[in-house]
Design a protein around this motif. Structure first.
Motif, PDB file in Angstrom:
ATOM      1  N   UNK A 148       0.869  -1.312  -0.104  1.00 29.45           N
ATOM      2  CA  UNK A 148       0.108   0.129  -0.081  1.00 29.45           C
ATOM      3  C   UNK A 148       0.784   1.120   0.206  1.00 29.45           C
ATOM      4  N   UNK A 149       0.559   2.221  -0.884  1.00 32.12           N
ATOM      5  CA  UNK A 149       1.137   3.365  -0.750  1.00 32.12           C
ATOM      6  C   UNK A 149       0.230   4.357  -0.041  1.00 32.12           C
ATOM      7  N   UNK A 150      -1.071   3.864  -0.091  1.00 29.42           N
ATOM      8  CA  UNK A 150      -2.086   4.585   0.529  1.00 29.42           C
ATOM      9  C   UNK A 150      -3.110   3.628   0.608  1.00 29.42           C
ATOM     10  N   UNK A 151      -3.274   2.974   1.907  1.00 26.04           N
ATOM     11  CA  UNK A 151      -4.532   2.060   2.144  1.00 26.04           C
ATOM     12  C   UNK A 151      -5.714   2.661   1.877  1.00 26.04           C
ATOM     13  N   UNK A 152      -6.717   1.787   1.637  1.00 21.08           N
ATOM     14  CA  UNK A 152      -8.195   2.609   1.305  1.00 21.08           C
ATOM     15  C   UNK A 152      -8.707   3.375   2.249  1.00 21.08           C
ATOM     16  N   UNK A 153      -9.055   4.618   2.053  1.00 26.68           N
ATOM     17  CA  UNK A 153      -9.820   5.537   2.789  1.00 26.68           C
ATOM     18  C   UNK A 153     -10.819   6.190   2.311  1.00 26.68           C
TER      19      UNK A 153
END
Lengths: 147, 361
Positions: A37-42
């Motif tokens: 993940x570079x940015x986990x789901x938000x």
């Protein structure tokens, strides 16, 4: 079509897809590559803007829910998922497909996931357009007065 | 004034348990699912999205279920939930000219290109209760279909605009004010007014719009166009360096064409009111357009008739049903100390009045 336009096009198809339909098609890809993940789901919101009188100055109409994430495959390819709603699985699958469409499996992923999604969407839209067309008023003029 | 009151905990808990029990209703009736509300109470869902100012049909349906169908309570739940979410950014202004119209009518041009498309409307129904719906097992009715035309449906205002017969809209791209971020600053510009109206209470705006039709700042509105359908929502993604589509929202757009006699500097031309609302919400969109037009009296050099719909502060400060209900309903909460002091004051005044009478006798 430029590379970016092409990518924006498939990201739109993935964002508008029904989550269940996307999940089913992604399952058809078999083994999926591992990712970081570079940015986990938000989940958050985006302020939707309109224009005064449809064409004038922008104004804030209201927000919509959006879920986003970014991931990186082992080969370094980065995939982004930005989708309507609050379904984290939907955004993860959109990001995975986005990454795969940039790599060696692009043709396979396009045929297995993207084309069926685009076709399903086109069919849904066409069905509603045909229903709308059936409610179009056909005016006729009554003959009146003297001839 | 509020005071901390202790001792209500058990009663409150019992009240909430009973609320949950009543929400469920008679157990021999099947429970409603959120999906059923979303699909079969769609116009209630649309209203909650519009006035909750958050487009998410599943959340709106859940809020309606939780609120037992009290739509203002449901809107309150949505507004509260919205504050827990981070804001990712703002979309590009939506292109309603590219809307996939499912309904599109014009009261001004019979032969408007694109035609009069009625869509799934209550108009022309007889408003007779349909007892067939009360019988179990509603028969499945499939909508008729016809070949669809391709391409965008042009805006009616565009035809008038080409001849210079209607006032143009400014083509600027200023960042609009956002009343969810900064307190509303009056006088407001049109962008701020439209944001407030778009999330305002349908009933309040309906009443105000009706008042303009009855003569309180009458502005002779025609519905130049009403359209309902899906539009794409696009946003620039900085990490990508280009804009992508995040999805679609269904909107209702109303453009009114209003009378204007011209002024010393401007030849006679029509003016416009604008309504844009989440979901299929046409009563609200028409009302919004009429109230928008009434509020434009100053910029159009019209007379202030002192009408409620022209009074920006009156309209904008009172159209939000969550602010209104919050202040209205707080008066039912304990005000024991406030009232106690008033009670003592009245007793004292009565006593003094009584003594005064005795002294005079």
């Amino acid at each position: 079509m430029s590379e970016n336009q092409d990518r924006a096009g498939w990201m739109g198809v993935l964002a508008r897809a029904q989550a269940g339909e996307l999940a089913r098609l992604v399952a058809g890809l078999g083994d999926l590559p591992a990712h970081d993940w570079l940015r986990p789901p938000e989940t958050g919101t985006v302020m939707v803007r309109g224009r005064t009188g449809a064409t004038g100055a922008p104004f804030n109409l209201g927000e919509m829910t959006v879920t986003r994430c970014a991931l990186r495959l082992a080969d370094g390819t980065v995939g982004h998922g930005h989708v309507t709603g609050r379904d984290k699985g939907h955004s993860r699958e959109a990001a995975l497909v986005d990454a795969l469409l940039q790599g060696a499996r692009a043709d396979e992923v396009r045929a297995t996931v993207l084309v069926p999604l685009a076709e399903a969407e086109a069919a849904r839209r066409a069905a509603r357009a045909r229903k709308a067309a059936a409610t179009k008023v056909e005016f006729f003029t009554m003959v009146r007065g003297e001839d | 004034m509020y005071v901390a009151v202790k001792g209500g905990e058990r009663a409150i808990e019992a009240a909430h348990d009973w609320l949950a029990d009543e929400r469920r209703g008679a157990r021999d009736v099947p429970e409603l699912s959120v999906a059923q509300i979303r699909e079969q109470m769609a116009l209630a869902v649309n209203r909650v999205m519009a006035e909750g100012s958050l487009y998410d049909p599943d959340l709106a349906a859940l809020a309606i279920k939780q609120a037992r169908g009290d739509l203002i309570e449901a809107i309150f739940l949505i507004r509260a939930y919205r504050t827990t979410l981070p804001r990712f950014g703002a979309s590009r202004p939506v292109e309603t000219g590219a809307m996939r119209c499912e309904r599109r009518i014009s009261a001004t041009f019979k032969d408007a290109p694109g035609g009069q498309v009625l869509g799934p409307t209550f108009d022309y129904t007889h408003r007779l209760l349909d007892f067939a719906l009360a019988a179990e097992g509603e028969e499945h009715v499939s909508a008729p279909e016809a070949p669809a035309r391709a391409g965008d449906v042009p805006h009616v205002a565009g035809f008038l605009g080409r001849e210079g017969l209607i006032q143009g809209e400014p083509t600027v791209d200023d960042v609009p004010p956002d009343l969810t971020r900064q307190p509303m600053d009056l006088p407001a510009n049109r962008a701020l007014r439209l944001q407030a109206l778009a999330r305002g209470d349908e009933g309040f705006l309906l009443g105000l719009a009706y008042s303009t039709q009855r003569g309180y700042a009458r502005n002779h509105a025609f519905v130049g166009e009403l359209r309902i359908g899906a539009v794409a929502v696009e946003m620039e993604i900085p990490e990508l360096g280009f804009a992508i589509e995040l999805g679609e929202v269904v909107l209702t757009e109303c453009e009114t064409v209003n009378q204007f006699t011209g002024s010393k500097t401007e030849p006679p031309q029509f003016t416009r009111g604008y309504g844009l609302v989440f979901g299929q919400t046409e009563r609200k969109a028409i009302a919004m357009a009429l109230v928008d037009r009434a509020l434009r009296w100053r910029e159009l050099g019209e007379e202030d008739q002192g009408a409620p719909a022209q009074d920006e502060e009156f309209v904008l400060m009172h159209c939000d049903n969550i602010q209104a209900t919050g202040f209205l309903e707080h008066i039912k909460l304990p005000h024991y100390v406030d009232f106690q002091s008033e009670l003592e004051l009245v007793r004292k005044l009565r006593r003094e009045a009584g003594e005064g009478r005795e002294a005079a006798e």
